[in-house]
Every structure is written in C-alpha cells, then in structure tokens.
Motif scaffolding. Structure first.
Motif, PDB file in Angstrom:
ATOM      1  N   PRO A   7      28.542  17.319  16.344  1.00  0.00           N
ATOM      2  CA  PRO A   7      28.602  17.810  14.964  1.00  0.00           C
ATOM      3  C   PRO A   7      29.180  19.215  14.925  1.00  0.00           C
ATOM      4  CG  PRO A   7      26.436  16.881  15.482  1.00  0.00           C
ATOM      5  CD  PRO A   7      27.182  17.009  16.775  1.00  0.00           C
ATOM      6  N   ILE A   8      30.002  19.480  13.913  1.00  0.00           N
ATOM      7  CA  ILE A   8      30.602  20.806  13.815  1.00  0.00           C
ATOM      8  C   ILE A   8      29.679  21.750  13.070  1.00  0.00           C
ATOM      9  CG2 ILE A   8      32.940  19.891  13.925  1.00  0.00           C
ATOM     10  CD1 ILE A   8      33.152  20.284  10.940  1.00  0.00           C
ATOM     11  N   CYS A   9      30.086  22.988  13.021  1.00  0.00           N
ATOM     12  CA  CYS A   9      29.239  24.044  12.459  1.00  0.00           C
ATOM     13  C   CYS A   9      28.917  23.805  10.994  1.00  0.00           C
ATOM     14  CB  CYS A   9      29.958  25.383  12.614  1.00  0.00           C
ATOM     15  SG  CYS A   9      29.217  26.725  11.674  1.00  0.00           S
ATOM     16  N   GLU A  10      27.629  23.936  10.689  1.00  0.00           N
ATOM     17  CA  GLU A  10      27.190  23.937   9.293  1.00  0.00           C
ATOM     18  C   GLU A  10      26.897  25.391   8.944  1.00  0.00           C
ATOM     19  OE1 GLU A  10      23.364  22.489   6.683  1.00  0.00           O
ATOM     20  OE2 GLU A  10      23.889  21.370   8.482  1.00  0.00           O
ATOM     21  N   PHE A  11      27.869  26.028   8.310  1.00  0.00           N
ATOM     22  CA  PHE A  11      27.793  27.465   8.079  1.00  0.00           C
ATOM     23  C   PHE A  11      26.701  27.819   7.085  1.00  0.00           C
ATOM     24  CE2 PHE A  11      29.578  31.230   5.725  1.00  0.00           C
ATOM     25  CZ  PHE A  11      29.227  32.137   6.701  1.00  0.00           C
ATOM     26  N   GLN A  12      25.911  28.857   7.388  1.00  0.00           N
ATOM     27  CA  GLN A  12      24.793  29.248   6.542  1.00  0.00           C
ATOM     28  C   GLN A  12      25.037  30.595   5.891  1.00  0.00           C
ATOM     29  OE1 GLN A  12      20.905  28.952   8.294  1.00  0.00           O
ATOM     30  NE2 GLN A  12      21.553  27.327   9.676  1.00  0.00           N
ATOM     31  N   LYS A  89      21.123  18.282  16.625  1.00  0.00           N
ATOM     32  CA  LYS A  89      22.501  17.828  16.797  1.00  0.00           C
ATOM     33  C   LYS A  89      23.524  18.750  16.143  1.00  0.00           C
ATOM     34  CE  LYS A  89      21.234  12.919  17.048  1.00  0.00           C
ATOM     35  NZ  LYS A  89      21.471  11.562  16.461  1.00  0.00           N
ATOM     36  N   GLY A  90      23.076  19.827  15.542  1.00  0.00           N
ATOM     37  CA  GLY A  90      24.008  20.677  14.812  1.00  0.00           C
ATOM     38  C   GLY A  90      24.110  22.075  15.372  1.00  0.00           C
ATOM     39  N   TRP A  91      25.155  22.775  14.920  1.00  0.00           N
ATOM     40  CA  TRP A  91      25.409  24.165  15.284  1.00  0.00           C
ATOM     41  C   TRP A  91      25.473  24.972  13.995  1.00  0.00           C
ATOM     42  CZ3 TRP A  91      26.517  25.052  20.620  1.00  0.00           C
ATOM     43  CH2 TRP A  91      26.712  23.884  21.373  1.00  0.00           C
ATOM     44  N   SER A  92      24.781  26.082  13.923  1.00  0.00           N
ATOM     45  CA  SER A  92      24.808  26.864  12.688  1.00  0.00           C
ATOM     46  C   SER A  92      24.394  28.299  12.974  1.00  0.00           C
ATOM     47  CB  SER A  92      23.875  26.260  11.627  1.00  0.00           C
ATOM     48  OG  SER A  92      22.529  26.337  12.064  1.00  0.00           O
ATOM     49  N   SER A  93      24.734  29.176  12.032  1.00  0.00           N
ATOM     50  CA  SER A  93      24.327  30.577  12.132  1.00  0.00           C
ATOM     51  C   SER A  93      24.294  31.200  10.750  1.00  0.00           C
ATOM     52  CB  SER A  93      25.297  31.371  13.012  1.00  0.00           C
ATOM     53  OG  SER A  93      24.975  32.748  12.999  1.00  0.00           O
ATOM     54  N   LYS A  94      23.394  32.133  10.569  1.00  0.00           N
ATOM     55  CA  LYS A  94      23.399  32.962   9.385  1.00  0.00           C
ATOM     56  C   LYS A  94      24.595  33.905   9.433  1.00  0.00           C
ATOM     57  CE  LYS A  94      19.279  31.770   7.647  1.00  0.00           C
ATOM     58  NZ  LYS A  94      19.085  31.210   6.295  1.00  0.00           N
ATOM     59  N   LEU A  95      24.944  34.452   8.284  1.00  0.00           N
ATOM     60  CA  LEU A  95      26.096  35.349   8.185  1.00  0.00           C
ATOM     61  C   LEU A  95      25.693  36.797   8.443  1.00  0.00           C
ATOM     62  CD1 LEU A  95      29.012  36.086   7.406  1.00  0.00           C
ATOM     63  CD2 LEU A  95      28.270  36.103   5.029  1.00  0.00           C
ATOM     64  N   GLY A  96      26.277  37.402   9.457  1.00  0.00           N
ATOM     65  CA  GLY A  96      26.126  38.822   9.709  1.00  0.00           C
ATOM     66  C   GLY A  96      24.693  39.300   9.666  1.00  0.00           C
ATOM     67  N   PRO A 106      14.572  30.533  13.132  1.00  0.00           N
ATOM     68  CA  PRO A 106      15.832  30.829  13.839  1.00  0.00           C
ATOM     69  C   PRO A 106      16.925  31.256  12.869  1.00  0.00           C
ATOM     70  CG  PRO A 106      15.517  28.461  13.676  1.00  0.00           C
ATOM     71  CD  PRO A 106      14.261  29.099  13.159  1.00  0.00           C
ATOM     72  N   SER A 107      17.802  32.131  13.325  1.00  0.00           N
ATOM     73  CA  SER A 107      18.988  32.489  12.545  1.00  0.00           C
ATOM     74  C   SER A 107      20.216  31.770  13.089  1.00  0.00           C
ATOM     75  CB  SER A 107      19.220  34.000  12.592  1.00  0.00           C
ATOM     76  OG  SER A 107      19.502  34.436  13.908  1.00  0.00           O
ATOM     77  N   MET A 108      20.093  31.202  14.289  1.00  0.00           N
ATOM     78  CA  MET A 108      21.199  30.475  14.904  1.00  0.00           C
ATOM     79  C   MET A 108      20.629  29.246  15.607  1.00  0.00           C
ATOM     80  SD  MET A 108      23.972  31.774  17.806  1.00  0.00           S
ATOM     81  CE  MET A 108      24.499  33.158  16.805  1.00  0.00           C
ATOM     82  N   LYS A 109      21.309  28.117  15.444  1.00  0.00           N
ATOM     83  CA  LYS A 109      20.893  26.879  16.097  1.00  0.00           C
ATOM     84  C   LYS A 109      22.044  26.371  16.954  1.00  0.00           C
ATOM     85  CE  LYS A 109      17.789  25.558  12.306  1.00  0.00           C
ATOM     86  NZ  LYS A 109      17.494  24.530  11.266  1.00  0.00           N
ATOM     87  N   LEU A 110      21.738  26.074  18.206  1.00  0.00           N
ATOM     88  CA  LEU A 110      22.761  25.636  19.161  1.00  0.00           C
ATOM     89  C   LEU A 110      22.355  24.294  19.754  1.00  0.00           C
ATOM     90  CD1 LEU A 110      23.324  29.036  21.037  1.00  0.00           C
ATOM     91  CD2 LEU A 110      24.583  28.139  19.059  1.00  0.00           C
ATOM     92  N   ILE A 124      29.678  28.358  20.854  1.00  0.00           N
ATOM     93  CA  ILE A 124      28.931  29.614  20.964  1.00  0.00           C
ATOM     94  C   ILE A 124      29.757  30.765  20.405  1.00  0.00           C
ATOM     95  CG2 ILE A 124      27.910  31.252  22.587  1.00  0.00           C
ATOM     96  CD1 ILE A 124      27.345  28.784  24.417  1.00  0.00           C
ATOM     97  N   LEU A 125      31.032  30.825  20.768  1.00  0.00           N
ATOM     98  CA  LEU A 125      31.904  31.861  20.215  1.00  0.00           C
ATOM     99  C   LEU A 125      31.954  31.773  18.694  1.00  0.00           C
ATOM    100  CD1 LEU A 125      34.957  31.840  22.663  1.00  0.00           C
ATOM    101  CD2 LEU A 125      33.383  33.742  22.267  1.00  0.00           C
ATOM    102  N   HIS A 126      32.067  30.555  18.177  1.00  0.00           N
ATOM    103  CA  HIS A 126      32.159  30.341  16.730  1.00  0.00           C
ATOM    104  C   HIS A 126      30.894  30.832  16.028  1.00  0.00           C
ATOM    105  CE1 HIS A 126      33.708  27.970  13.211  1.00  0.00           C
ATOM    106  NE2 HIS A 126      32.411  27.955  12.907  1.00  0.00           N
ATOM    107  N   GLU A 127      29.724  30.454  16.546  1.00  0.00           N
ATOM    108  CA  GLU A 127      28.474  30.827  15.881  1.00  0.00           C
ATOM    109  C   GLU A 127      28.212  32.324  15.981  1.00  0.00           C
ATOM    110  OE1 GLU A 127      27.461  28.743  13.948  1.00  0.00           O
ATOM    111  OE2 GLU A 127      28.454  27.004  14.825  1.00  0.00           O
ATOM    112  N   PHE A 128      28.551  32.930  17.115  1.00  0.00           N
ATOM    113  CA  PHE A 128      28.394  34.379  17.208  1.00  0.00           C
ATOM    114  C   PHE A 128      29.411  35.093  16.316  1.00  0.00           C
ATOM    115  CE2 PHE A 128      25.422  33.730  20.582  1.00  0.00           C
ATOM    116  CZ  PHE A 128      24.674  34.903  20.635  1.00  0.00           C
ATOM    117  N   GLY A 129      30.549  34.460  16.061  1.00  0.00           N
ATOM    118  CA  GLY A 129      31.472  35.006  15.070  1.00  0.00           C
ATOM    119  C   GLY A 129      30.834  35.079  13.702  1.00  0.00           C
ATOM    120  N   HIS A 130      30.121  34.012  13.323  1.00  0.00           N
ATOM    121  CA  HIS A 130      29.373  34.044  12.060  1.00  0.00           C
ATOM    122  C   HIS A 130      28.311  35.140  12.090  1.00  0.00           C
ATOM    123  CE1 HIS A 130      31.313  30.654  10.352  1.00  0.00           C
ATOM    124  NE2 HIS A 130      30.696  29.709  11.045  1.00  0.00           N
TER     125      HIS A 130
END
Length: 484
Positions: A7-12, A89-96, A106-110, A124-130
């Motif tokens: 699953p791709i990133c579900e941006f938060q 099954k998902g990847w996500s992160s809060k914004l800044g 959690p603020s980030m799920k991997l 990991i690079l993508h979520e830390f970018g968020h």
C-alpha cells in the motif's frame, strides 16, 4: 514482495485542515508554519519493533540530514516529536511539526517486515519527507497528467489499498492552485511523488517509483532548512567620504545576517582626528547587502567584513547594544542582556563593535562577561576619546560544534595559533572573525586587518596585518570556527 503489493502512503494532514499538496515547496505549508525551527534536534521514539527495524529506519532517514539543517535524536523514553509504530499494511506520517501531537499515539506508521527490505528505503524517505513538511508532488497543477479516473479508482479501491472513492480522489485527483506553490518546477524524480502507470492516464503520462532523493528534493529541503553560512567581503580600494560602500552578499540564504569588522583602511580629515565608521546590512530586492559607511570627517579607503547567516536557527541568538558618552560611573559601559529563550546550559557568547565614533585616540574594547544560560553582561570599556559605539553580540550553544576564542596581539606578536582538536567540528571549519579591541595612534591612518590562515580540522593560524605606517599598539578579536 513487489511494489504493486505494498500500500502506498496515506498522507496525514492535521485533522482541521484541508489537504494541500506541494510541488517542491508549498506556500500554504510555509504560511501555516508546518516546518520545524531551523536547527531543531527532533526527538524520535519507536513505539514498538525490533532493534533491526529501528536501525533500518535510522539508516534511510539519515539521508535527509545531509541536506536539511535539522538533527535526529532517537530516544527510548520521554516525550518525542516523532513517534513511529511498526505494523499494519499502510505507510503514513503527520505533516511537519503537527507530528508533535498526543504522546500516546504514533505520528508515523511504517509497514515494515522482513520482506520489505528491498523496497522500504523509498517509503522511509517518503514518510520522513512528510515529517519534515514535504507534501505530495503529483498534486501540482502543472503535472500535465490527464487521469484515466475509472482505471485509477478501480486500482486503489481494491487490495492492497482498499481506499474508498473519496480517499482516492483526495490523494490523486485534487490538485492545488498555482498560487499556492512557491516552486515552479515539476519534479518527476521526487521521492514525494506516487508512481503513475501509463494506463492510469489518458495522455500516456507516467513515472516510476523513485527510490532516492532527487536533485530537486535535495535543493528544496536545503532551502526549507538552510544551513548556516559564513564568509567575508572586501570593498577593494576606494576613497569614499560620507557615502556608504555597498556590496551584495551573494552566498547568504536568509535575511538573518550578522556582520563584523575584519579590516579598516581609513583616515581622518579633522584636527581632532575624528574617526566614524559603521558596518551594517540592508535588504533590497530579496538580496542582502553589506553597507560600510564612513561618518563626518572620515575617509574610508577600504573595508573588510566578516558575515554569517544564522538562518533563524533557534539556538543562535544575536542582538545590538548602543552606548554613547561617559558611563554613569566608572570606566565601563555595561548592559544586561537576556536571551530570547534560555539555553539548557551556559552558551558561548562573542561581542564586537559594528559602529564606532572616536577622536584624538582610537581605542575600544568590547566583550561579554558573567555568561549564564539566561543571559550575560555586555561590556564596553570607556576612554574620553570614545564618543559612541554600537556593539553586536552572538550566542551559540556549547555543544562541541562551535569554537569561540578571543585573541590579543601587540608589539611584534601579530599572529598566533588556535587549537580546536578537542572540539567536534567534524571537518575543516569555516571561520568568522571580528575585531573586538583596538588601540591605535590617531595621528596616523588606521590600517588594520585580521585574517585566518592555514585552517585545518584541528587548528588554524591568525594574523594581524598593518601597513603604510599605521601605528597599531594593540588589537584583539574574536574567532568563531564551525563546520558551516
């Protein structure tokens, strides 16, 4: 496991915000200040997972730190700015900086497992970018994508994503207005973009999964979190009276620039041997300029200034104090200075004049005393010849990355060596130097310059130059060395 199975990133975004994508940088994010303060040490805590998972995250996340002026500090307990949970099954992160949030969530799920090793780096690079404030690239208005919406909906509404229709539209079909973007350059190689298959579009637009930071990603995050920078400028030989010498500082990144006097070639036209010099900065057209201005009865033939861009780093404070006339008592002007925010431990402070008015005898001495975590006393020694003086100060954390040292030269000893081998400067440092003390014969021209020489990872030399008969009895300065 291939990319199509993950699953791709579900941006938060924050719950009270509408989603806002960014090209390489996005105006709304800046206005709402989702960035962390420059120079932040972000505390990161793993809520679960094995030491192997933790080390894999650290390895990939560190790539951002090569270009962004922030630091990651992994903790096992206490409050954390970023809290990472492994599973699902998902990847996500809060914004800044909205990652701060409740400490028990959690603020980030991997979605990392033993089977994701080959592909998890880009996630990991993508979520830390968020987590640093970057938003999805493919929602720019200038991508040129003409979506085959039925095809895309069918793909993302089924495994492994199983998104409802509204979420697919939110994450892929709702671009932002050009006015919301600062960057004007679309980057198909960005780590912040989804892969787009050719059959997902009607015009054949496509891009693959990017696995590393693109050149634009690196440039952008460097602008979003710029590193401090330092340098120097010399006017070249001029003969100017009353009119300032103005030089553009081309390597600065923010308006948060401080200058110090590194060299003066000047003389007085008055019978009182008056000397009035002021160094400062100004802004015009989005650029920072160095202004070197001679005052009444003063001719400035040449000027040399050190400059440092402090990039609004939350741990770098600076300010200005002006004194004029005779002290109320004694032979010293003093002023208590309180830092905007207190340091955890006693910082380093340097002080130096940036403007001075003297006559008959050219003499001053500026320094910081009684330094605590909350402030210090700025001191300017006074002589009857000192009419006015503007003192600039800079405070820095005592973390081993900064080396501040004063020096004094007199007589024949117009050079010295500084050893910073015990400091953690992490390479050949940049050097900021400023004159803080002077005693010169006013009947002759003032021609003095301090300069670094032979700078290495563990030491450097400094020299004081004088010329054309200038009689320098004593000169002192401050040196700040760090890896800029």
């Amino acid at each position: 496991m291939g990319d199509e199975d993950i699953p791709i990133c579900e941006f938060q975004l924050p719950e009270d915000e509408s989603p806002a994508p960014e090209g390489t940088i996005m105006k709304m994010a800046l206005e709402r200040d989702y960035r962390w303060p420059h120079g932040s040490v972000l505390r990161i805590r793993f809520l679960n997972g094995t030491s192997d998972l933790h080390e894999r995250v650290k390895k990939h996340a560190a790539e951002w730190l090569k270009y962004a002026w922030v630091f990651f500090h992994y903790v096992s307990e206490g409050d954390a700015d970023i809290r990472i949970w492994f599973g699902g099954k998902g990847w996500s992160s809060k914004l800044g900086n909205t990652s701060r949030g409740p400490q028990n969530t959690p603020s980030m799920k991997l979605a990392m497992t033993s089977k994701t090793i080959d592909t998890e780096g880009r996630h990991i690079l993508h979520e830390f970018g968020h987590a640093l404030g970057c938003i999805h690239e493919h929602l720019r208005p200038d991508t040129g994508i003409i979506w085959n919406k039925p095809k895309v909906l069918a793909h993302y509404m089924n495994p492994p994503n199983n998104w409802p229709k509204e979420k697919v539209e939110h994450n892929l079909f709702q671009p932002y207005e050009r006015s919301e973007l600062i960057s004007s350059k679309m980057d198909k190689k960005s780590i912040m973009i989804y892969a787009v298959r050719a059959d997902f579009t009607k015009n054949g637009w496509s891009c693959g999964w990017n696995k590393t930071l693109s050149d634009t990603d690196k440039e952008f995050i460097g602008k979003m979190y710029p590193r401090p920078a330092a340098g120097w400028r010399e006017s070249g030989r001029l003969e100017t009276k009353d009119e300032p010498i103005r030089l553009k500082l081309t390597l600065t990144k923010t308006p948060d620039v401080v200058v110090g006097i590194r060299g003066i070639d000047a003389y007085s036209l008055s019978t009182q041997n008056s000397l009035n010099i002021a160094f400062s900065t100004s802004r015009s057209g989005g650029h920072t300029f160095l202004d070197m201005k001679p005052g009444t009865d003063t001719v400035l033939a040449n000027g040399t200034a050190s400059w440092v861009d402090l990039v609004n780093d939350k741990d770098f404070h600076h300010g200005e104090v002006k004194f004029a006339g005779k002290p109320a008592k004694g032979t010293k002007h003093t002023r208590k200075v309180t830092f905007p925010t207190a340091y955890r431990r006693t910082p380093q402070v340097m002080a130096f004049p940036t403007a001075v008015g003297m006559e008959n005898e050219w003499r001053f001495n500026v320094y910081a005393a009684d330094i605590t975590s909350e402030g210090f006393t700025l001191v300017s020694e006074w002589w009857p010849s000192l009419l006015n003086i503007t003192c600039t100060w800079i405070s820095l954390p005592s973390n081993g990355l900064n080396y501040i040292d004063p020096f004094i030269a007199s007589g024949q000893a117009m050079w010295g060596q500084i050893d910073f081998s015990q400091r953690n400067l992490k390479g050949v440092p940049g050097v900021f130097m400023a004159i803080s003390q002077l005693h010169a014969d006013a009947s002759k021209g003032l021609r003095v310059r301090i300069r670094p020489h032979d700078v290495h990872t563990s030491s450097m030399l400094w020299f004081v130059d004088t010329w054309y008969g200038s009689d320098i009895k004593e000169v002192g300065g401050v040196i700040w060395a760090r890896r800029f």
